[in-house]
Scaffold this motif. Structure first.
Motif, PDB file in Angstrom:
ATOM      1  N   ALA A  46       1.043  -1.212   0.137  1.00  0.00           N
ATOM      2  CA  ALA A  46       0.335   0.287   0.185  1.00  0.00           C
ATOM      3  C   ALA A  46       0.549   1.555   0.310  1.00  0.00           C
ATOM      4  O   ALA A  46       0.334   2.621  -0.638  1.00  0.00           O
ATOM      5  CB  ALA A  46      -0.983   0.062   1.576  1.00  0.00           C
ATOM      6  N   GLN A  47       1.953   1.543   0.649  1.00  0.00           N
ATOM      7  CA  GLN A  47       2.988   2.254   0.832  1.00  0.00           C
ATOM      8  C   GLN A  47       4.336   1.968   0.567  1.00  0.00           C
ATOM      9  O   GLN A  47       4.690   0.911   0.967  1.00  0.00           O
ATOM     10  CB  GLN A  47       2.978   2.840   2.470  1.00  0.00           C
ATOM     11  CG  GLN A  47       1.822   3.660   2.630  1.00  0.00           C
ATOM     12  CD  GLN A  47       1.212   4.836   1.460  1.00  0.00           C
ATOM     13  OE1 GLN A  47       2.288   5.079   1.268  1.00  0.00           O
ATOM     14  NE2 GLN A  47       0.199   5.241   1.531  1.00  0.00           N
ATOM     15  N   PRO A  48       4.954   2.065  -0.027  1.00  0.00           N
ATOM     16  CA  PRO A  48       6.242   2.185  -0.814  1.00  0.00           C
ATOM     17  C   PRO A  48       7.299   2.403   0.583  1.00  0.00           C
ATOM     18  O   PRO A  48       7.412   3.145   1.184  1.00  0.00           O
ATOM     19  CB  PRO A  48       7.004   2.884  -1.400  1.00  0.00           C
ATOM     20  CG  PRO A  48       5.625   3.529  -2.425  1.00  0.00           C
ATOM     21  CD  PRO A  48       4.475   3.791  -0.991  1.00  0.00           C
ATOM     22  N   THR A  49       8.064   1.705   0.228  1.00  0.00           N
ATOM     23  CA  THR A  49       8.793   1.770   1.267  1.00  0.00           C
ATOM     24  C   THR A  49      10.418   0.791   1.173  1.00  0.00           C
ATOM     25  O   THR A  49      10.958   0.593   0.134  1.00  0.00           O
ATOM     26  CB  THR A  49       8.664  -0.042   2.575  1.00  0.00           C
ATOM     27  OG1 THR A  49       7.607  -0.723   2.786  1.00  0.00           O
ATOM     28  CG2 THR A  49       9.819   0.218   3.339  1.00  0.00           C
ATOM     29  N   ALA A  50      11.489   2.712   1.888  1.00  0.00           N
ATOM     30  CA  ALA A  50      12.342   2.984   0.684  1.00  0.00           C
ATOM     31  C   ALA A  50      13.851   1.735   1.810  1.00  0.00           C
ATOM     32  O   ALA A  50      13.734   1.643   3.076  1.00  0.00           O
ATOM     33  CB  ALA A  50      12.637   4.290   1.815  1.00  0.00           C
ATOM     34  N   ILE A  51      14.251   1.220   0.402  1.00  0.00           N
ATOM     35  CA  ILE A  51      15.897   0.270   1.097  1.00  0.00           C
ATOM     36  C   ILE A  51      17.156   0.848   0.555  1.00  0.00           C
ATOM     37  O   ILE A  51      16.840   0.935  -0.312  1.00  0.00           O
ATOM     38  CB  ILE A  51      15.191  -1.155   1.131  1.00  0.00           C
ATOM     39  CG1 ILE A  51      14.170  -1.510   0.927  1.00  0.00           C
ATOM     40  CG2 ILE A  51      16.359  -1.619   1.030  1.00  0.00           C
ATOM     41  CD1 ILE A  51      13.542  -3.122   0.471  1.00  0.00           C
ATOM     42  N   ARG A  52      17.844   1.557   1.756  1.00  0.00           N
ATOM     43  CA  ARG A  52      18.669   1.587   1.433  1.00  0.00           C
ATOM     44  C   ARG A  52      19.586   0.746   1.654  1.00  0.00           C
ATOM     45  O   ARG A  52      20.283  -0.306   1.781  1.00  0.00           O
ATOM     46  CB  ARG A  52      20.341   2.379   2.442  1.00  0.00           C
ATOM     47  CG  ARG A  52      20.667   2.799   2.127  1.00  0.00           C
ATOM     48  CD  ARG A  52      21.223   3.549   3.702  1.00  0.00           C
ATOM     49  NE  ARG A  52      23.164   4.610   3.467  1.00  0.00           N
ATOM     50  CZ  ARG A  52      24.075   3.911   3.569  1.00  0.00           C
ATOM     51  NH1 ARG A  52      23.795   2.982   4.485  1.00  0.00           N
ATOM     52  NH2 ARG A  52      25.897   4.768   3.365  1.00  0.00           N
ATOM     53  N   LEU A  53      20.172   0.827  -0.278  1.00  0.00           N
ATOM     54  CA  LEU A  53      20.743  -0.198  -0.973  1.00  0.00           C
ATOM     55  C   LEU A  53      22.977  -0.038  -1.092  1.00  0.00           C
ATOM     56  O   LEU A  53      22.844   1.468  -1.200  1.00  0.00           O
ATOM     57  CB  LEU A  53      20.150  -0.233  -2.781  1.00  0.00           C
ATOM     58  CG  LEU A  53      19.033  -0.915  -2.536  1.00  0.00           C
ATOM     59  CD1 LEU A  53      18.409  -1.057  -3.767  1.00  0.00           C
ATOM     60  CD2 LEU A  53      19.085  -2.706  -1.831  1.00  0.00           C
ATOM     61  N   ILE A  54      23.405  -0.787  -1.257  1.00  0.00           N
ATOM     62  CA  ILE A  54      25.055  -0.001  -1.519  1.00  0.00           C
ATOM     63  C   ILE A  54      25.386  -1.193  -2.310  1.00  0.00           C
ATOM     64  O   ILE A  54      24.974  -2.323  -2.299  1.00  0.00           O
ATOM     65  CB  ILE A  54      25.514  -0.657  -0.007  1.00  0.00           C
ATOM     66  CG1 ILE A  54      25.009   0.020   1.451  1.00  0.00           C
ATOM     67  CG2 ILE A  54      27.014  -0.486  -0.736  1.00  0.00           C
ATOM     68  CD1 ILE A  54      26.066  -0.473   2.246  1.00  0.00           C
ATOM     69  N   PRO A  55      26.004  -0.375  -3.227  1.00  0.00           N
ATOM     70  CA  PRO A  55      25.843  -1.108  -5.089  1.00  0.00           C
ATOM     71  C   PRO A  55      26.863  -2.550  -4.652  1.00  0.00           C
ATOM     72  O   PRO A  55      28.344  -2.115  -4.020  1.00  0.00           O
ATOM     73  CB  PRO A  55      26.243   0.100  -5.641  1.00  0.00           C
ATOM     74  CG  PRO A  55      25.477   0.722  -5.299  1.00  0.00           C
ATOM     75  CD  PRO A  55      26.327   0.936  -3.556  1.00  0.00           C
TER      76      PRO A  55
END
Length: 58
Positions: A46-55
Protein backbone atom coordinates in the motif's frame (compact mmCIF):
# COMPACT_ATOMS: atom_id res chain seq x y z
CA UNK A 1 10.13 -6.79 -6.13
CA UNK A 2 11.70 -3.36 -5.96
CA UNK A 3 11.66 -0.18 -8.03
CA UNK A 4 15.02 1.33 -8.91
CA UNK A 5 14.93 4.73 -10.56
CA UNK A 6 11.14 4.35 -10.85
CA UNK A 7 11.27 1.06 -12.78
CA UNK A 8 10.85 -2.60 -11.82
CA UNK A 9 12.01 -4.02 -15.18
CA UNK A 10 15.69 -4.76 -15.69
CA UNK A 11 17.42 -4.34 -19.05
CA UNK A 12 17.53 -8.13 -19.49
CA UNK A 13 13.73 -8.39 -19.16
CA UNK A 14 13.72 -9.77 -15.62
CA UNK A 15 12.47 -7.92 -12.55
CA UNK A 16 14.44 -6.07 -9.88
CA UNK A 17 13.94 -7.92 -6.59
CA UNK A 18 15.58 -8.73 -3.30
CA UNK A 19 16.54 -12.37 -2.90
CA UNK A 20 17.20 -14.07 0.39
CA UNK A 21 19.71 -16.86 0.04
CA UNK A 22 18.06 -20.22 -0.47
CA UNK A 23 21.37 -22.07 -0.29
CA UNK A 24 20.45 -23.27 3.20
CA UNK A 25 17.20 -24.88 2.00
CA UNK A 26 17.80 -28.36 0.63
CA UNK A 27 17.14 -28.57 -3.10
CA UNK A 28 16.53 -24.82 -3.60
CA UNK A 29 18.55 -22.16 -5.40
CA UNK A 30 18.33 -18.35 -5.30
CA UNK A 31 17.87 -18.16 -9.08
CA UNK A 32 14.40 -19.69 -8.68
CA UNK A 33 13.05 -16.29 -7.57
CA UNK A 34 13.21 -14.96 -11.15
CA UNK A 35 10.91 -17.74 -12.35
CA UNK A 36 8.50 -17.30 -9.43
CA UNK A 37 8.18 -13.57 -10.17
CA UNK A 38 7.53 -14.35 -13.85
CA UNK A 39 4.95 -17.09 -13.12
CA UNK A 40 3.05 -15.82 -10.09
CA UNK A 41 1.00 -12.74 -9.38
CA UNK A 42 2.35 -10.21 -6.90
CA UNK A 43 0.64 -7.42 -5.00
CA UNK A 44 2.35 -4.07 -4.42
CA UNK A 45 2.53 -2.70 -0.88
CA UNK A 46 0.00 0.00 0.00
CA UNK A 47 2.90 2.34 0.81
CA UNK A 48 6.37 2.03 -0.72
CA UNK A 49 9.14 1.19 1.75
CA UNK A 50 12.53 2.77 1.20
CA UNK A 51 15.50 0.41 1.40
CA UNK A 52 19.06 1.73 1.43
CA UNK A 53 21.14 -0.22 -1.07
CA UNK A 54 24.91 -0.37 -1.30
CA UNK A 55 26.11 -1.27 -4.81
CA UNK A 56 28.24 -4.40 -4.97
CA UNK A 57 29.21 -7.20 -7.31
CA UNK A 58 29.60 -10.80 -6.24
Amino acid sequence: MVRIGGATARADGSIFHITWSLDQVKGRRAVESNQVLADKAWIPLAQPTAIRLIPARF
